[in-house]
Design a protein around this motif. Structure first.
Motif, PDB file in Angstrom:
ATOM      1  N   ARG A 649       0.525  -1.025   0.475  1.00  0.00           N
ATOM      2  CA  ARG A 649      -0.120  -0.050  -0.155  1.00  0.00           C
ATOM      3  C   ARG A 649       1.029   0.779   0.355  1.00  0.00           C
ATOM      4  O   ARG A 649       1.809   1.333   0.811  1.00  0.00           O
ATOM      5  CB  ARG A 649      -1.023   0.054   0.983  1.00  0.00           C
ATOM      6  CG  ARG A 649      -2.057   1.394   1.322  1.00  0.00           C
ATOM      7  CD  ARG A 649      -2.487   1.515   2.050  1.00  0.00           C
ATOM      8  NE  ARG A 649      -3.581   0.561   2.303  1.00  0.00           N
ATOM      9  CZ  ARG A 649      -4.282  -0.177   3.614  1.00  0.00           C
ATOM     10  NH1 ARG A 649      -4.131   0.554   4.455  1.00  0.00           N
ATOM     11  NH2 ARG A 649      -5.619  -0.843   3.345  1.00  0.00           N
ATOM     12  N   PHE A 651       0.908   5.778  -1.374  1.00  0.00           N
ATOM     13  CA  PHE A 651       0.480   7.028  -1.973  1.00  0.00           C
ATOM     14  C   PHE A 651       0.781   7.340  -3.087  1.00  0.00           C
ATOM     15  O   PHE A 651       1.703   6.776  -3.787  1.00  0.00           O
ATOM     16  CB  PHE A 651       0.846   8.623  -0.997  1.00  0.00           C
ATOM     17  CG  PHE A 651       0.178   7.641   0.376  1.00  0.00           C
ATOM     18  CD1 PHE A 651      -0.940   9.021   0.192  1.00  0.00           C
ATOM     19  CD2 PHE A 651       1.131   8.441   1.210  1.00  0.00           C
ATOM     20  CE1 PHE A 651      -1.385   8.794   1.979  1.00  0.00           C
ATOM     21  CE2 PHE A 651       0.947   8.593   2.539  1.00  0.00           C
ATOM     22  CZ  PHE A 651      -1.041   8.779   2.750  1.00  0.00           C
ATOM     23  N   ASP A 654      -3.603  11.409  -6.686  1.00  0.00           N
ATOM     24  CA  ASP A 654      -5.057  11.576  -7.196  1.00  0.00           C
ATOM     25  C   ASP A 654      -5.733  12.334  -8.147  1.00  0.00           C
ATOM     26  O   ASP A 654      -6.712  12.443  -8.654  1.00  0.00           O
ATOM     27  CB  ASP A 654      -6.105  12.056  -5.704  1.00  0.00           C
ATOM     28  CG  ASP A 654      -5.821  13.078  -5.197  1.00  0.00           C
ATOM     29  OD1 ASP A 654      -4.947  14.105  -6.445  1.00  0.00           O
ATOM     30  OD2 ASP A 654      -6.195  13.789  -4.705  1.00  0.00           O
ATOM     31  N   GLY A 658      -3.171  15.867  -5.479  1.00  0.00           N
ATOM     32  CA  GLY A 658      -2.866  15.950  -4.414  1.00  0.00           C
ATOM     33  C   GLY A 658      -2.425  13.923  -4.254  1.00  0.00           C
ATOM     34  O   GLY A 658      -2.066  13.626  -5.663  1.00  0.00           O
ATOM     35  N   PHE A 659      -2.818  13.438  -3.204  1.00  0.00           N
ATOM     36  CA  PHE A 659      -2.068  12.092  -2.699  1.00  0.00           C
ATOM     37  C   PHE A 659      -3.497  11.276  -2.086  1.00  0.00           C
ATOM     38  O   PHE A 659      -3.427  11.981  -1.022  1.00  0.00           O
ATOM     39  CB  PHE A 659      -0.611  12.307  -2.356  1.00  0.00           C
ATOM     40  CG  PHE A 659       0.424  12.538  -3.138  1.00  0.00           C
ATOM     41  CD1 PHE A 659       0.925  11.809  -3.993  1.00  0.00           C
ATOM     42  CD2 PHE A 659       0.432  14.057  -3.446  1.00  0.00           C
ATOM     43  CE1 PHE A 659       1.954  12.366  -4.862  1.00  0.00           C
ATOM     44  CE2 PHE A 659       1.932  14.216  -3.548  1.00  0.00           C
ATOM     45  CZ  PHE A 659       2.897  13.652  -4.803  1.00  0.00           C
ATOM     46  N   GLU A 660      -3.084   9.959  -2.502  1.00  0.00           N
ATOM     47  CA  GLU A 660      -4.428   9.553  -1.618  1.00  0.00           C
ATOM     48  C   GLU A 660      -3.591   7.640  -1.726  1.00  0.00           C
ATOM     49  O   GLU A 660      -3.235   7.671  -2.067  1.00  0.00           O
ATOM     50  CB  GLU A 660      -5.840   9.446  -2.257  1.00  0.00           C
ATOM     51  CG  GLU A 660      -5.928   8.672  -3.838  1.00  0.00           C
ATOM     52  CD  GLU A 660      -7.445   8.728  -3.904  1.00  0.00           C
ATOM     53  OE1 GLU A 660      -8.634   9.302  -3.608  1.00  0.00           O
ATOM     54  OE2 GLU A 660      -7.706   8.385  -5.698  1.00  0.00           O
ATOM     55  N   LEU A 661      -4.151   7.006  -0.559  1.00  0.00           N
ATOM     56  CA  LEU A 661      -3.367   5.489  -0.370  1.00  0.00           C
ATOM     57  C   LEU A 661      -4.585   4.919  -1.071  1.00  0.00           C
ATOM     58  O   LEU A 661      -5.477   4.582  -1.573  1.00  0.00           O
ATOM     59  CB  LEU A 661      -3.706   4.968   1.363  1.00  0.00           C
ATOM     60  CG  LEU A 661      -3.241   5.736   1.788  1.00  0.00           C
ATOM     61  CD1 LEU A 661      -3.875   5.525   3.392  1.00  0.00           C
ATOM     62  CD2 LEU A 661      -1.530   5.199   1.298  1.00  0.00           C
ATOM     63  N   HIS A 662      -3.367   4.282  -1.712  1.00  0.00           N
ATOM     64  CA  HIS A 662      -3.887   2.621  -2.726  1.00  0.00           C
ATOM     65  C   HIS A 662      -3.573   1.520  -2.273  1.00  0.00           C
ATOM     66  O   HIS A 662      -2.637   1.272  -2.045  1.00  0.00           O
ATOM     67  CB  HIS A 662      -3.542   2.504  -4.096  1.00  0.00           C
ATOM     68  CG  HIS A 662      -4.124   4.149  -4.809  1.00  0.00           C
ATOM     69  ND1 HIS A 662      -5.223   3.941  -5.729  1.00  0.00           N
ATOM     70  CD2 HIS A 662      -4.209   5.664  -5.409  1.00  0.00           C
ATOM     71  CE1 HIS A 662      -5.951   4.660  -5.966  1.00  0.00           C
ATOM     72  NE2 HIS A 662      -5.509   6.364  -5.989  1.00  0.00           N
ATOM     73  N   TYR A 719       0.590   2.321   6.534  1.00  0.00           N
ATOM     74  CA  TYR A 719      -0.232   2.802   5.848  1.00  0.00           C
ATOM     75  C   TYR A 719      -1.430   2.623   6.053  1.00  0.00           C
ATOM     76  O   TYR A 719      -1.811   1.381   5.950  1.00  0.00           O
ATOM     77  CB  TYR A 719       0.267   3.237   4.209  1.00  0.00           C
ATOM     78  CG  TYR A 719       1.635   4.034   3.941  1.00  0.00           C
ATOM     79  CD1 TYR A 719       1.833   5.499   4.571  1.00  0.00           C
ATOM     80  CD2 TYR A 719       1.789   3.000   2.799  1.00  0.00           C
ATOM     81  CE1 TYR A 719       3.279   5.304   3.996  1.00  0.00           C
ATOM     82  CE2 TYR A 719       3.561   3.442   2.569  1.00  0.00           C
ATOM     83  CZ  TYR A 719       3.825   5.135   2.908  1.00  0.00           C
ATOM     84  OH  TYR A 719       5.435   4.531   2.453  1.00  0.00           O
ATOM     85  N   LEU A 721      -5.561   2.572   7.081  1.00  0.00           N
ATOM     86  CA  LEU A 721      -6.149   3.734   6.351  1.00  0.00           C
ATOM     87  C   LEU A 721      -6.964   4.121   7.588  1.00  0.00           C
ATOM     88  O   LEU A 721      -7.264   3.176   8.425  1.00  0.00           O
ATOM     89  CB  LEU A 721      -7.592   2.641   5.811  1.00  0.00           C
ATOM     90  CG  LEU A 721      -7.352   2.777   4.312  1.00  0.00           C
ATOM     91  CD1 LEU A 721      -8.109   1.928   3.979  1.00  0.00           C
ATOM     92  CD2 LEU A 721      -6.773   4.036   3.576  1.00  0.00           C
TER      93      LEU A 721
END
Length: 862
Positions: A649, A651, A654, A658-662, A719, A721
């Protein structure tokens, strides 16, 4: 040891329960027994190897004494039967009665006899059990040949021939036959067409091969005159077969494809279950070409061996084979004017008006399904063939055949047995799933007492959008509107209402009942004949298109992979026997490797380039899963830049600055495995030692260990959630990696990860018998095969002995010499590989000694 000490039926039942729990292969392996000749059969139809069950039962009744070892089990066949009768169980001897059977035990004994023959022994010198195996197989083939001839319906016009010159008492002139066989062919061809078109079955140490032969290869005859006659007559035979891609060939090809996996071959008696040509049309094109005429042979076959042979109903196999290849066998082989009509009136059950083939196939499907659903879910060979039989009939009958947009889908459940199995006919222009739209479907009551041919509608999508109650009201409205469009078309065989009773309390069954627009009832034992069924299908298909306002001329849209996946049938079974048939390595190696993998759960295949690590990994995965199911397998390739963020997992942008967790591929794979806890899932990692393994696995390095696969070892990810708990790796996830031992740029796998994996060496297989057979099947002549094996063997010996620069890990694999397509010019094929693939590799190996590389290049070129 006598079975007198076994007196407890409960002990036998305990052994049966263990057999069911761990499976036949593991049970026999645990107690040291092979395939049994005598079966214990329960009332539900399940069969068990009687000797192994009784041996284990002794251990259950007398735990301090333990089970009977094979060396202690000396009871006769009669004594085994008496003991089972005494304890209240049924015994079945597969070699008695009128239902001919050939078992893997017979194959093993024939293989043993062939080994003795290679050492100079004669038939009279064999052990009695080996001669008995020959007699049993010969007798079974005689009965099966007659069954094939009867099924073709022309006993006066057909000849059944058995192994030339073979006597069960004396062998073939004192020696062993190469194979035992039967051939069924038109009587008028007996004198004129050597190696003539035939339905055949061949029993050898490879197993049981059966199918259709257009002509027998000249090399399979012992006298020169017969060889010459085959070469003379084979082209005449091939001319009278359907033309490649002709209308007739396309029709036959579809039927063959729908009947299961068949293999299109250059000749009989080749390596099991390998195709030389992808389709019937390609085989016909070859046969009707100059190379095909020169080859003078070709056919369509499949093999049975191992557990698949023990489980097979050879009578049904032979009957289905006769039906399937009847159009290729019963032709006018001597007509020189125009097309080649059938010898006599066709006996194709689908086309004839007063046959009941559909009734027979439906009855068989219901009988097999009823027996299988009492056990764990799984589609074995018997059920697969029953499904294929129904599907083939429907796709081949005229109302469906002339509507290519119709897709026939059959369901017995997904992961669990369904209460009400169904057979759907979906027009792709209307719907591609039974969850929505209108379609035809045979609905089968839960007690299997009646089948309804219905015009019906999918409810799943409606329920999801409207809720159950509103969806039911909407279905009633849709049905009323549909009936108004076809009321004037309704024959007496159909009722325009939803008064069907599926004898089930399941919600799906109730929805099927509510959604029915029209139906025709088919009670068990009273299914109409084929002509009547075809009439009913024609009417209801017309009604279907009338209700849905589909123009019969409207083209069918393309079907996407997603559409197919919605109605995907369970994957075909895949056993260790299938893996062995696909590979060049021995059965012992496959069994040992899978056993180690099951125990360790993480395995690395290490070897030099070209040894087939990736191919082996896929086949081992199928065998571990027990099915050829690619949905349970995920593949990834590591490289120097591969990271924890890719695998677990991390970042990612997006798209909005920005960035988001995948989640990475492994975490997504774990989630998928958690939804199917009963199914093994396999992650294949290519080039596993190219990545920084500690960095890629991160905190999950600990959790991949076999004894850490439980919630008590769960840990938090780097990481996390919001609201997410700890994670662990489920015990149905297996890892298999491939490592190239000849890449100098790679570092050794660190000890922390090495401890968590078992390592299996994969060696070149130039000396494997199957490698030579495979090359032969691709048209490589024997001198070139010998050249490849001898010269590459010498080269690998030199590489292995060069401990300073190279070593065994740098040997060159056989995959360089495994062509995908038939080889037309073997000399050019060999030279191309040496010049463009092997020579550059040798220059890399001996980059500081170019004279050595040049020397070996010259020796390989010869």
């Amino acid at each position: 040891m006598s079975l007198a000490i076994l007196t407890s039926p409960e002990a036998v039942q305990a052994a049966i329960s263990e057999f069911d729990k761990i499976g036949r292969d593991r049970f026999l392996q645990k107690y040291g027994y092979g395939n049994g000749e005598i079966l214990l059969r329960l009332d539900d139809g399940k069969s068990y190897d009687a000797e192994a069950i009784l041996a284990a039962a002794v251990g259950y009744q007398h735990p301090r004494r333990g089970p009977l070892r094979p060396s202690e089990f000396v009871s006769s066949r009669a004594a085994i039967g008496d003991k089972l009768d005494e304890l209240g169980f049924h015994v079945v001897d597969p070699y008695t009665g009128d239902h001919p059977t050939i078992r893997q035990t017979d194959i093993d004994l024939i293989a043993s006899a062939r080994q003795k023959a290679a050492q100079g022994l004669k038939y009279a010198d064999l052990a009695q059990e080996e001669r008995d195996a020959y007699s049993r197989v010969h007798d079974a083939l005689a009965k099966l040949g007659e069954i094939a001839a009867d099924e073709l319906g022309q006993p006066d016009d057909l000849v059944v021939k058995l192994t030339s010159g073979f006597s069960p008492r004396s062998g073939v002139r004192g020696y062993l036959p190469k194979d035992l066989w039967f051939a069924v062919f038109p009587a008028e061809n007996e004198d004129d067409l050597a190696g003539n078109p035939q339905i055949f079955m061949i029993v050898s140490e490879r197993g049981v091969e059966y199918g259709f032969g257009a002509a027998v290869h000249p090399s399979d005859f012992s006298t020169q005159s017969l060889k010459d006659k085959v070469r003379e007559t084979a082209p005449k035979i091939f001319e009278r077969l359907p033309g490649a891609r002709s209308q007739e060939a396309e029709r036959i090809s579809r039927t063959i494809e729908q009947s299961g996996k068949w293999f299109f071959r250059r000749k009989h008696r080749l390596e099991p279950n390998v195709s030389d040509f992808p389709t019937l049309n390609d085989l016909l094109a070859f046969l009707q070409s100059p190379p095909g005429a020169a080859n003078s042979a070709g056919g369509i076959s499949r093999y049975l061996h191992g557990a698949a042979l023990d489980d097979a109903d050879l009578v049904e196999e032979v009957k289905n084979t006769a039906h399937l290849f009847e159009p290729l066998l019963l032709r006018d082989w001597h007509d020189d004017h125009g097309n080649a009509p059938l010898l006599t009136q066709p006996t194709n059950h689908i086309a004839m008006a007063q046959t009941s083939e559909f009734s027979r196939l439906l009855d068989r499907f219901l009988r097999v399904f009823g027996a299988k659903r009492t056990g764990a879910f799984g589609i074995d060979t018997e059920l697969r063939e029953a499904i294929d039989g129904i599907q083939t009939w429907l796709q081949s009958c005229d109302p469906v055949r002339k509507r290519p947009e119709i897709n026939v889908v059959i369901s017995v459940g997904k992961g669990n047995w369904t209460n009400t199995p169904w057979i759907a006919l979906l027009d792709r222009r209307v719907t591609k799933t039974t969850q929505s739209g209108i379609y035809l479907v045979f609905l089968i009551a839960e007690d299997l007492s009646i089948t309804y041919l219905t015009l019906n509608q999918g409810m799943t999508a409606l329920v999801q959008s409207l809720g159950q109650k509103a969806a039911a009201h909407e279905m009633v409205r849709i049905a009323a509107d549909a009936r108004s469009k076809v009321r004037q078309l309704g024959p007496s065989e159909f009722q325009l209402d939803n008064n069907i009773d599926l004898r089930s309390r399941s919600s799906a069954s109730k929805n099927y009942e509510v959604g029915t627009i029209a139906h025709s009832d088919l009670p068990a034992g009273h299914v109409p004949d084929d002509r009547q069924m075809i009439d009913r299908l024609e009417w209801i298909l017309n009604a279907y298109h009338h209700v849905t306002d589909i123009d019969e001329e409207q083209p069918s849209p393309d079907v996407t992979e997603t559409d197919v996946a919605k109605e995907k049938m369970p994957a075909p079974p895949y056993s260790i026997d299938d893996a062995v048939a696909d590979l060049f390595v021995s059965r012992e190696h496959v069994e040992k490797t899978i056993g180690i993998w099951r125990r360790k759960m993480n395995l690395i295949l290490q070897g030099a380039p070209g040894v087939g690590k990736s191919y082996l990994a896929k086949r081992l995965s199928y065998a571990l899963i027990g099915a050829r199911d690619d949905e349970l397998i995920e593949s990834v390739q590591f490289h120097q830049s591969y990271s924890y963020e890719d695998f677990i997992r991390g970042f990612r942008p997006d798209g909005n600055g920005g960035f988001e967790l995948h989640d990475g591929i492994f975490l997504r794979f774990i989630r998928s495995a958690e939804t199917k806890p009963a199914s093994p899932h396999v992650m294949i990692i290519d080039e596993i030692n190219r990545g920084n393994l500690s960095k890629i696995f991160g905190e999950l390095m600990l959790l991949i260990e076999a004894d850490k696969r439980s919630p008590e070892w769960a840990t938090r990810l780097a990481y996390t959630l919001k609201g997410e708990g700890r994670r662990f790796i489920p015990d149905n996830v297996y890892l298999i990696g491939m490592m190239n031992t000849a890449d100098r740029s790679l570092s050794f796998v660190d000890y922390a990860l090495r401890r968590r994996f078992a390592f299996s060496n994969v060696a070149p297989q130039f000396d494997a018998p199957r490698f030579a057979t495979f090359l032969s099947s691709k048209g490589v002549p024997e001198p070139i095969i010998d050249r490849v094996r001898s010269r590459m063997g010498e080269l690998n010996s030199a590489i292995a002995s060069d401990k300073v620069n190279l070593g065994p890990g740098f040997q060159i694999g056989h995959s360089f010499f495994t062509p995908y397509e038939p080889v037309e010019d073997a000399e050019a094929w060999y030279d191309d590989i040496i010049e463009t693939e092997i020579a550059p590799l040798l220059e890399e190996y001996w980059f500081d000694n170019p004279e050595r590389a040049e020397e070996w290049f010259t020796r390989l070129k010869g």
